[in-house]
Design an enzyme around this catalytic site. Structure first.
Site, PDB file in Angstrom:
ATOM      1  N   HIS B  29       0.827  -1.208   0.000  1.00  0.00           N
ATOM      2  CA  HIS B  29       0.000   0.000   0.000  1.00  0.00           C
ATOM      3  C   HIS B  29       0.860   1.256   0.000  1.00  0.00           C
ATOM      4  CE1 HIS B  29      -3.650  -2.294   0.598  1.00  0.00           C
ATOM      5  NE2 HIS B  29      -4.335  -1.178   0.477  1.00  0.00           N
ATOM      6  N   LYS B  94     -10.613  -7.724   7.095  1.00  0.00           N
ATOM      7  CA  LYS B  94     -11.354  -8.031   8.314  1.00  0.00           C
ATOM      8  C   LYS B  94     -11.364  -6.814   9.228  1.00  0.00           C
ATOM      9  CE  LYS B  94      -7.615 -10.137  11.071  1.00  0.00           C
ATOM     10  NZ  LYS B  94      -7.479  -9.519  12.392  1.00  0.00           N
TER      11      LYS B  94
END
Lengths: 263, 166
Positions: B29, B94
């Site tokens: 990222h 999650k």
């Protein structure tokens, strides 16, 4: 005086790393199945079913229970009548490297040096435990130095609030290790050691009350609601100074993994 | 997944995803956002892409990948709005997301899906092919291109900005 070679220790540590990462602890599996049977929410039942299936697939197909194969924490109980030939520290670190390779751990990651806790105990045995600690849950750990006149309700509140704050992030249902007493560092170690005690076996009133209160939070498996927010609360205690009361909380996700061997 | 399919998804919906997804977690990222900010060409096409927050374990013999469950999504929150602006449409992970991410999901009509947390061995069954697509030097944190079949997921934040954890 019993002599144990460093090479033997290395091999056992390696085996424990594999076992801990591929085979979910049987006491945890029992409590997961119990929780699935008592859940009334359909979704919670299904998610607990997936967690149980995951443990079965991991064992049968030799896949790590979780891709987070953790930071290995090694506990050694060394009998004072044991002599170790060779370097114990090296044996533990090399054993972990060897074991993690075999457990198909994350590619290029390095798993040593590990965190090692050593206790010298009477006798001529060497007890070794490997706890691969995932960091999603480790990141939720907390320590609070209470006043020695704090009420038990304040301590309970601290633990319940910490579970609320963790919410869905650290893979509920959780197992909570609590350490009360000693010093700041020692309480944290007690909290971690509390995770090694079999869950669902003995339970004090405080542990049972806390578990009940936590399971009313409706966080549930994956944080999507249900009665199963925690599988167990294990508390370990130690005497402390008259001026303080350290309380440490160590979270484990539902994949509470550890393996032990004694020589 | 096309825009119409994404629009039809509502929180709590349970779906089974088949197709191509890319893994990316913390370090990938960071690199993607640095590349976007400095105007460099990206190693994967983000237009309409699906990103799975996952760093798999090594593949045992006879398997395409190892254990490969979702990692905690909120560590990616500070990077996500930039990726959504660049065309990312679907995220899989999650746990909850920040207010900024929820707002960006609504703005760019994207969707956030939850994979079964802590079920990396089980999820292995839904991965049919895997190869490194970028940042190989990151090891398990590299970007993997995965072909998945019937990957079970739950809608966590829908394109209207509704959040399953509210």
């Amino acid at each position: 005086m019993k002599t144990i070679t460093a090479d033997k220790i290395k091999k056992i540590i390696a085996q424990l790393c594999v076992k801990a990462n591929l085979e979910l602890r049987s006491d945890v599996l029992v409590m997961l199945k119990k929780a699935r049977n008592t859940e009334s929410s359909k979704r919670a039942k299904k998610l607990l079913g997936a967690i149980i299936d995951n443990a079965n697939v991991a064992r049968a197909e030799q896949l790590a229970i979780c891709q987070d194969t953790g930071m290995p924490v090694v506990f050694l109980e060394v009998g004072q009548d044991v002599r170790i030939s060779g370097s114990l520290q090296q044996a533990v670190n090399k054993g972990v490297e060897l074991g993690y390779k075999k457990a198909w751990a994350r590619g290029k990651s390095t798993y040593s040096p590990v965190v090692v806790h050593v206790d010298i105990v009477p006798g001529s045995k060497l007890k070794m435990t490997v706890l691969p600690k995932g960091f999603g849950c480790e990141n939720k750990s907390l320590l609070k130095m209470f006043s020695p006149t704090a009420k038990i309700e304040e301590i309970k509140g601290f633990i319940i609030d910490a579970v609320k704050a963790a919410g869905p992030d650290a893979c509920p249902p959780y197992v909570l290790g609590v350490g009360i007493g000693g010093t700041a560092d020692f309480a944290s170690l007690l909290a971690k050691k509390a995770l090694l005690r079999k869950i669902g076996t003995r339970s004090s009133k405080i542990e049972a009350d806390l578990l009940k209160a936590i399971n009313k939070l409706d966080i549930g498996p994956m944080g999507l609601g249900g009665k199963t927010t925690a599988l167990a609360v294990n508390i370990e205690t130690y005497p402390t100074h008259i001026a303080g009361l350290p309380v440490a909380l160590n979270f484990s996700c539902h994949a509470l993994r550890s393996a032990t061997a004694t020589l | 997944m096309n825009d119409k399919q994404i629009k039809a998804l509502k929180i709590f919906d349970e779906i089974k995803l088949s197709g191509v997804i890319y893994t990316a977690r913390d370090q990938a990222h960071k690199r993607l956002v640095e590349a976007i900010n400095s105007g460099k060409k990206l190693p994967i096409d983000l237009k309409g892409a699906i990103i799975y927050y996952c760093g798999p374990t090594a593949a045992p013999k006879g398997k395409v990948i190892g254990s490969c469950g979702p990692t905690t999504s909120n560590r990616m929150d500070k990077f996500t709005p930039v990726l959504l602006k660049a065309g990312l449409k679907v995220m899989i992970g999650k746990g909850g997301r920040s207010k900024e991410v929820i707002a960006a999901i609504k703005k760019y009509k994207a969707v956030y899906l939850l994979a079964y947390a802590g079920c990396g061995a089980l999820i292995n069954k839904y991965i049919k092919k895997a190869k490194v697509a970028a940042y190989k030097d990151l090891g398990p944190e590299a970007i993997f291109r995965l072909e998945v079949k019937d990957f079970p997921l739950i809608v966590g934040i829908d394109s209207q900005g509704r959040n399953i954890y509210d």
